[in-house]
Write a protein that holds these residues in place. Structure first.
Motif, PDB file in Angstrom:
ATOM      1  N   VAL A 145      12.172  31.961  20.944  1.00 43.86           N
ATOM      2  CA  VAL A 145      11.052  31.274  21.605  1.00 43.86           C
ATOM      3  C   VAL A 145       9.717  31.971  21.339  1.00 43.86           C
ATOM      4  CG1 VAL A 145      10.067  30.680  23.856  1.00 43.86           C
ATOM      5  CG2 VAL A 145      12.446  30.121  23.347  1.00 43.86           C
ATOM      6  N   PRO A 146       9.633  33.319  21.342  1.00 43.94           N
ATOM      7  CA  PRO A 146       8.346  33.948  21.027  1.00 43.94           C
ATOM      8  C   PRO A 146       7.799  33.537  19.662  1.00 43.94           C
ATOM      9  CG  PRO A 146       9.827  35.554  22.005  1.00 43.94           C
ATOM     10  CD  PRO A 146      10.644  34.327  21.747  1.00 43.94           C
ATOM     11  N   ALA A 190       3.162  27.281  17.851  1.00 42.50           N
ATOM     12  CA  ALA A 190       2.589  26.247  18.700  1.00 42.50           C
ATOM     13  C   ALA A 190       1.152  26.548  19.104  1.00 42.50           C
ATOM     14  CB  ALA A 190       3.452  26.055  19.944  1.00 42.50           C
ATOM     15  N   CYS A 191       0.802  27.831  19.235  1.00 37.70           N
ATOM     16  CA  CYS A 191      -0.558  28.168  19.662  1.00 37.70           C
ATOM     17  C   CYS A 191      -1.586  27.862  18.577  1.00 37.70           C
ATOM     18  CB  CYS A 191      -0.634  29.628  20.099  1.00 37.70           C
ATOM     19  SG  CYS A 191      -0.440  30.823  18.762  1.00 37.70           S
ATOM     20  N   GLN A 192      -1.155  27.546  17.364  1.00 39.10           N
ATOM     21  CA  GLN A 192      -2.075  27.192  16.283  1.00 39.10           C
ATOM     22  C   GLN A 192      -2.151  25.685  16.043  1.00 39.10           C
ATOM     23  OE1 GLN A 192      -1.503  29.861  12.735  1.00 39.10           O
ATOM     24  NE2 GLN A 192       0.340  30.427  13.850  1.00 39.10           N
ATOM     25  N   ALA A 193      -1.372  24.901  16.799  1.00 42.96           N
ATOM     26  CA  ALA A 193      -1.156  23.494  16.458  1.00 42.96           C
ATOM     27  C   ALA A 193      -2.207  22.561  17.051  1.00 42.96           C
ATOM     28  CB  ALA A 193       0.226  23.060  16.914  1.00 42.96           C
ATOM     29  N   ASP A 194      -2.514  21.519  16.293  1.00 47.22           N
ATOM     30  CA  ASP A 194      -3.305  20.398  16.789  1.00 47.22           C
ATOM     31  C   ASP A 194      -2.399  19.266  17.259  1.00 47.22           C
ATOM     32  OD1 ASP A 194      -5.926  21.498  15.968  1.00 47.22           O
ATOM     33  OD2 ASP A 194      -5.144  21.206  13.941  1.00 47.22           O
ATOM     34  N   LEU A 229       5.950  24.415  26.812  1.00 42.94           N
ATOM     35  CA  LEU A 229       5.120  25.440  26.191  1.00 42.94           C
ATOM     36  C   LEU A 229       3.985  24.814  25.385  1.00 42.94           C
ATOM     37  CD1 LEU A 229       7.907  27.922  25.031  1.00 42.94           C
ATOM     38  CD2 LEU A 229       6.145  28.356  26.752  1.00 42.94           C
ATOM     39  N   CYS A 230       4.260  23.731  24.673  1.00 42.02           N
ATOM     40  CA  CYS A 230       3.206  23.059  23.907  1.00 42.02           C
ATOM     41  C   CYS A 230       2.098  22.573  24.834  1.00 42.02           C
ATOM     42  CB  CYS A 230       3.795  21.881  23.124  1.00 42.02           C
ATOM     43  SG  CYS A 230       4.707  22.348  21.632  1.00 42.02           S
ATOM     44  N   ARG A 231       2.495  22.023  25.971  1.00 43.48           N
ATOM     45  CA  ARG A 231       1.492  21.546  26.923  1.00 43.48           C
ATOM     46  C   ARG A 231       0.663  22.704  27.470  1.00 43.48           C
ATOM     47  NH1 ARG A 231      -1.536  17.230  27.409  1.00 43.48           N
ATOM     48  NH2 ARG A 231      -2.216  16.865  29.544  1.00 43.48           N
ATOM     49  N   ALA A 232       1.338  23.813  27.792  1.00 41.50           N
ATOM     50  CA  ALA A 232       0.627  24.975  28.325  1.00 41.50           C
ATOM     51  C   ALA A 232      -0.324  25.566  27.301  1.00 41.50           C
ATOM     52  CB  ALA A 232       1.629  26.032  28.777  1.00 41.50           C
ATOM     53  N   PHE A 242       6.387  21.753  14.239  1.00 38.61           N
ATOM     54  CA  PHE A 242       7.630  21.007  14.408  1.00 38.61           C
ATOM     55  C   PHE A 242       8.508  21.763  15.397  1.00 38.61           C
ATOM     56  CE2 PHE A 242       5.788  19.276  10.721  1.00 38.61           C
ATOM     57  CZ  PHE A 242       6.355  18.028  10.487  1.00 38.61           C
ATOM     58  N   VAL A 243       8.779  21.126  16.541  1.00 35.69           N
ATOM     59  CA  VAL A 243       9.521  21.771  17.620  1.00 35.69           C
ATOM     60  C   VAL A 243      10.681  20.876  18.029  1.00 35.69           C
ATOM     61  CG1 VAL A 243       7.475  23.005  18.457  1.00 35.69           C
ATOM     62  CG2 VAL A 243       8.031  20.755  19.399  1.00 35.69           C
ATOM     63  N   GLY A 244      11.566  21.439  18.855  1.00 36.21           N
ATOM     64  CA  GLY A 244      12.695  20.661  19.343  1.00 36.21           C
ATOM     65  C   GLY A 244      13.961  21.488  19.392  1.00 36.21           C
ATOM     66  N   HIS A 245      15.016  20.864  19.865  1.00 33.29           N
ATOM     67  CA  HIS A 245      16.301  21.536  20.044  1.00 33.29           C
ATOM     68  C   HIS A 245      16.867  21.977  18.706  1.00 33.29           C
ATOM     69  CE1 HIS A 245      19.605  22.645  22.632  1.00 33.29           C
ATOM     70  NE2 HIS A 245      20.474  21.988  21.902  1.00 33.29           N
TER      71      HIS A 245
END
Length: 271
Positions: free
Chosen positions: A147-148, A154-158, A187-190, A60-63
């Motif tokens: 952000v870190p 995010a690096c674990q997300a599907d 970052l999610c896209r990367a 879950f990401v966002g502002h």
């Protein structure tokens, strides 16, 4: 649903192997800064009974203040992952802190410091089960200072659940230069996340009033941004909801307001 980049990487690992300290994205190595990742939940995923269900990791990401922790808590409550005793305990704790509307966020924000400041710092983690899959929730912090920690989740997300606020002023703030909506989705896209559920939150706010026009404005703005970052329309799902009230958060909760919209619930978007 096609497997995400991260899911394919996990499948390619030999039994007992661990990923290298770098994340491959679009052919280029992206160094990941070492961060402290802690499991913040009274019911961490590893303590749940073993199951043959397919696992789906949701980040879950966002502002900041878009309602990420609140929606995470609402999903846990509605899926039955939290008993009534725990709910009453959290309600009392939130009332004691003069933050009665924050009790859902307390399910993921378990540190006293996080609760006192009303700000997610670490990646909260919990799990619940649907009809065919087990969902692991990764509640990433929205403040730019952390952000870190967001990258660690995010690096674990599907699947990424992008929380945006429909409230006047808050939606625009997230998309302005320096807004975390932009940075989080880049970052999610990367990091290889391909599927995005865009949760348009706070639709019950007095400045919104479940307005179809405001929903269309938020949806068009988010779609334009995500297209710019390389997401395709078939990878995007939009869900109008009120995380605090629990309207449209899952297939178990529907309201008279929500029936005016054609949408897929969070459970259905990732099946």
């Amino acid at each position: 649903m096609a497997k995400s980049y991260n899911a394919r990487r996990r499948d390619d690992l030999a039994p007992g192997a661990t990923p290298a300290g770098r994340v491959e994205c679009t052919g280029l190595p992206l160094p990941v800064r070492p961060v402290r990742f802690r499991c913040h939940s009274p019911f961490p995923a590893q303590l749940l009974p073993r199951t043959t269900m397919e696992h789906v990791n949701l980040v879950f990401v966002g502002h900041v203040d878009s309602g990420k922790s609140t929606l995470c808590g609402q999903l846990l409550v509605q899926s039955g992952a939290v008993d009534e005793r725990e709910v009453e305990k959290l309600r009392a704790k939130a009332k004691e802190n003069n933050r009665e509307s924050w009790w859902l966020a307390y399910l993921l924000d378990t540190d006293d410091d996080e609760r006192a400041r009303g700000k997610t710092v670490h990646v909260g983690r919990a799990a619940f089960e649907g009809a065919t899959r087990r969902y692991v929730i990764l509640d990433a912090p929205g403040h730019r200072s952390y952000v870190p920690n967001m990258i660690a989740g995010a690096c674990q997300a599907d699947v990424a659940v992008l929380m945006i606020s429909a409230r006047k002023g808050e939606f625009e703030a997230g998309f302005e230069r320096g807004g975390q909506t932009r940075e989080h989705m880049l970052l999610c896209r990367a990091l290889g996340v391909q599927h995005v559920v865009v949760a348009v939150n706070k639709m019950d706010d007095p400045t919104v009033g479940w307005s179809a026009e405001r929903l269309a404005e938020c949806r068009d703005g988010a779609r334009a941004l995500l297209r710019r970052y390389g997401f395709r329309d078939r990878e995007l799902h939009f869900v109008p909801l009120s995380a605090l009230a629990g309207h449209d958060a899952s297939s178990k909760s529907q309201s008279l307001h929500s029936r005016h919209f054609t949408q897929k619930f969070v459970f259905l978007c990732v099946t």
